[in-house]
Design a protein around this motif. Structure first.
Motif, mmCIF file in Angstrom:
data_model
loop_
_atom_site.group_PDB
_atom_site.id
_atom_site.type_symbol
_atom_site.label_atom_id
_atom_site.label_comp_id
_atom_site.label_asym_id
_atom_site.label_seq_id
_atom_site.Cartn_x
_atom_site.Cartn_y
_atom_site.Cartn_z
ATOM 1 N N ALA A 207 47.504 125.015 47.483
ATOM 2 C CA ALA A 207 46.112 124.581 47.639
ATOM 3 C C ALA A 207 45.279 125.070 46.455
ATOM 4 C CB ALA A 207 45.529 125.088 48.960
ATOM 5 N N LEU A 208 45.489 126.305 46.046
ATOM 6 C CA LEU A 208 44.770 126.835 44.882
ATOM 7 C C LEU A 208 45.151 126.095 43.594
ATOM 8 C CD1 LEU A 208 44.876 130.670 45.616
ATOM 9 C CD2 LEU A 208 42.907 129.124 45.790
ATOM 10 N N MET A 209 46.401 125.649 43.514
ATOM 11 C CA MET A 209 46.832 124.887 42.346
ATOM 12 C C MET A 209 46.136 123.520 42.287
ATOM 13 S SD MET A 209 50.908 125.825 42.370
ATOM 14 C CE MET A 209 51.372 124.603 41.147
ATOM 15 N N PHE A 210 45.801 122.964 43.452
ATOM 16 C CA PHE A 210 45.099 121.682 43.508
ATOM 17 C C PHE A 210 43.621 121.816 43.131
ATOM 18 C CE2 PHE A 210 48.369 119.959 46.574
ATOM 19 C CZ PHE A 210 48.706 118.851 45.833
ATOM 20 N N LEU A 211 43.037 122.985 43.311
ATOM 21 C CA LEU A 211 41.590 123.159 43.167
ATOM 22 C C LEU A 211 41.028 122.691 41.821
ATOM 23 C CD1 LEU A 211 39.157 124.038 44.789
ATOM 24 C CD2 LEU A 211 39.517 126.356 43.951
ATOM 25 N N PRO A 212 41.567 123.107 40.666
ATOM 26 C CA PRO A 212 40.989 122.613 39.404
ATOM 27 C C PRO A 212 41.151 121.100 39.240
ATOM 28 C CG PRO A 212 42.746 124.215 38.978
ATOM 29 C CD PRO A 212 42.623 124.064 40.451
ATOM 30 N N GLY A 213 42.260 120.558 39.705
ATOM 31 C CA GLY A 213 42.475 119.117 39.611
ATOM 32 C C GLY A 213 41.533 118.335 40.499
ATOM 33 N N ALA A 214 41.187 118.918 41.647
ATOM 34 C CA ALA A 214 40.293 118.248 42.596
ATOM 35 C C ALA A 214 38.837 118.316 42.157
ATOM 36 C CB ALA A 214 40.446 118.878 43.981
ATOM 37 N N THR A 215 38.468 119.345 41.423
ATOM 38 C CA THR A 215 37.074 119.503 41.022
ATOM 39 C C THR A 215 36.796 118.959 39.621
ATOM 40 O OG1 THR A 215 37.543 121.767 40.318
ATOM 41 C CG2 THR A 215 36.646 121.471 42.544
ATOM 42 N N VAL A 216 37.699 119.210 38.674
ATOM 43 C CA VAL A 216 37.504 118.782 37.291
ATOM 44 C C VAL A 216 38.327 117.533 36.986
ATOM 45 C CG1 VAL A 216 37.741 119.451 34.873
ATOM 46 C CG2 VAL A 216 37.028 121.149 36.562
ATOM 47 N N GLY A 217 39.577 117.574 37.354
ATOM 48 C CA GLY A 217 40.507 116.486 37.087
ATOM 49 C C GLY A 217 41.883 117.057 36.816
ATOM 50 N N PRO A 218 42.916 116.223 36.868
ATOM 51 C CA PRO A 218 44.277 116.726 36.688
ATOM 52 C C PRO A 218 44.523 117.367 35.331
ATOM 53 C CG PRO A 218 44.260 114.337 36.639
ATOM 54 C CD PRO A 218 42.880 114.776 37.048
ATOM 55 N N GLN A 219 43.697 117.045 34.343
ATOM 56 C CA GLN A 219 43.842 117.635 33.020
ATOM 57 C C GLN A 219 43.508 119.125 33.016
ATOM 58 O OE1 GLN A 219 41.448 115.559 33.998
ATOM 59 N NE2 GLN A 219 39.477 116.315 33.270
ATOM 60 N N ALA A 220 42.927 119.640 34.100
ATOM 61 C CA ALA A 220 42.517 121.044 34.170
ATOM 62 C C ALA A 220 43.495 121.929 34.943
ATOM 63 C CB ALA A 220 41.129 121.143 34.818
ATOM 64 N N THR A 221 44.618 121.372 35.387
ATOM 65 C CA THR A 221 45.548 122.136 36.218
ATOM 66 C C THR A 221 46.515 122.968 35.385
ATOM 67 O OG1 THR A 221 47.171 120.341 36.298
ATOM 68 C CG2 THR A 221 45.471 120.371 38.040
ATOM 69 N N VAL A 222 47.136 123.920 36.042
ATOM 70 C CA VAL A 222 48.193 124.717 35.419
ATOM 71 C C VAL A 222 49.344 123.801 35.013
ATOM 72 C CG1 VAL A 222 49.940 126.490 35.877
ATOM 73 C CG2 VAL A 222 47.598 126.821 36.656
ATOM 74 N N GLN A 223 49.651 122.825 35.857
ATOM 75 C CA GLN A 223 50.726 121.890 35.566
ATOM 76 C C GLN A 223 50.433 121.111 34.277
ATOM 77 O OE1 GLN A 223 49.048 122.404 38.437
ATOM 78 N NE2 GLN A 223 49.959 121.236 40.100
ATOM 79 N N ALA A 224 49.177 120.695 34.093
ATOM 80 C CA ALA A 224 48.793 119.971 32.877
ATOM 81 C C ALA A 224 48.930 120.872 31.654
ATOM 82 C CB ALA A 224 47.360 119.452 32.987
ATOM 83 N N TRP A 225 48.558 122.119 31.789
ATOM 84 C CA TRP A 225 48.693 123.064 30.689
ATOM 85 C C TRP A 225 50.165 123.206 30.300
ATOM 86 C CZ3 TRP A 225 51.129 127.725 29.831
ATOM 87 C CH2 TRP A 225 50.740 128.404 28.687
ATOM 88 N N LEU A 226 51.037 123.363 31.306
ATOM 89 C CA LEU A 226 52.471 123.460 31.035
ATOM 90 C C LEU A 226 52.994 122.206 30.357
ATOM 91 C CD1 LEU A 226 53.737 125.102 34.345
ATOM 92 C CD2 LEU A 226 53.718 126.144 32.063
ATOM 93 N N PHE A 227 52.556 121.047 30.847
ATOM 94 C CA PHE A 227 52.980 119.782 30.261
ATOM 95 C C PHE A 227 52.568 119.695 28.798
ATOM 96 C CE2 PHE A 227 51.986 115.377 29.113
ATOM 97 C CZ PHE A 227 53.238 114.802 29.261
ATOM 98 N N LYS A 228 51.304 120.015 28.521
ATOM 99 C CA LYS A 228 50.795 119.923 27.144
ATOM 100 C C LYS A 228 51.507 120.888 26.197
ATOM 101 C CE LYS A 228 46.209 118.792 28.692
ATOM 102 N NZ LYS A 228 44.917 119.381 28.943
ATOM 103 N N ARG A 229 51.826 122.087 26.681
ATOM 104 C CA ARG A 229 52.428 123.105 25.817
ATOM 105 C C ARG A 229 53.942 122.952 25.684
ATOM 106 N NH1 ARG A 229 47.818 123.163 25.575
ATOM 107 N NH2 ARG A 229 46.331 124.823 25.360
#
Length: 146
Positions: free
Chosen positions: A43-65
């Motif tokens: 649920a905490l992992m969803f929070l940045p994606g739900a408020t800002v967008g999926p580009q703000a998630t930990v998963q997006a950071w991992l994908f980009k890096r």
């Protein structure tokens, strides 16, 4: 937010794979303390994606890096809005599962964790974002009604 941020659709598909893995761990651990903690983390992992967008998630950071440098830039991008709505749905379902886990109501825990699992499976494996499709359906419905 008036501008339409464009995102790499492979990124949120990768995010769905991470979500699927975490949701499966919660299901395997069950409705007890351990499973409830894992679904709470999700649920905490969803929070940045739900408020800002999926580009703000930990998963997006991992994908980009880690992944995007190896696979190159996308051939096309998509609006962040439908995936953000999907993240909001994921947050709601994971939060519901967490609350049911805290209340020791196993059926609710398994129902909502199962919904997160199915939705993330569809996106990760088939590229079918259920939350995105619901967003687009709602958008078409509300646009016609206006």
């Amino acid at each position: 937010m008036s501008q339409d941020i464009r995102i790499d659709p492979r990124g949120y598909r990768f995010g769905a794979a991470v979500t699927l893995a975490v949701a499966l761990v919660a299901l395997i651990l069950g409705a007890g303390v351990a499973g409830t903690v894992v679904i709470g983390v999700l649920a905490l992992m969803f929070l940045p994606g739900a408020t800002v967008g999926p580009q703000a998630t930990v998963q997006a950071w991992l994908f980009k890096r880690l992944l995007r440098p190896r696979i190159g830039p996308p051939t096309e991008t998509e609006s962040f809005r439908p995936p953000r709505f999907a993240q909001q749905m994921g947050l709601a379902m994971a939060a519901a599962a967490f609350v049911f886990g805290l209340l020791d109501i196993a059926a609710g825990f398994y129902l909502f964790t199962g919904l997160v699992t199915v939705a993330s499976f569809l996106n990760a494996v088939f590229g079918f974002c259920l939350g995105c499709e619901i967003y687009l359906l709602l958008k078409r419905t509300t646009t016609r009604a206006a």
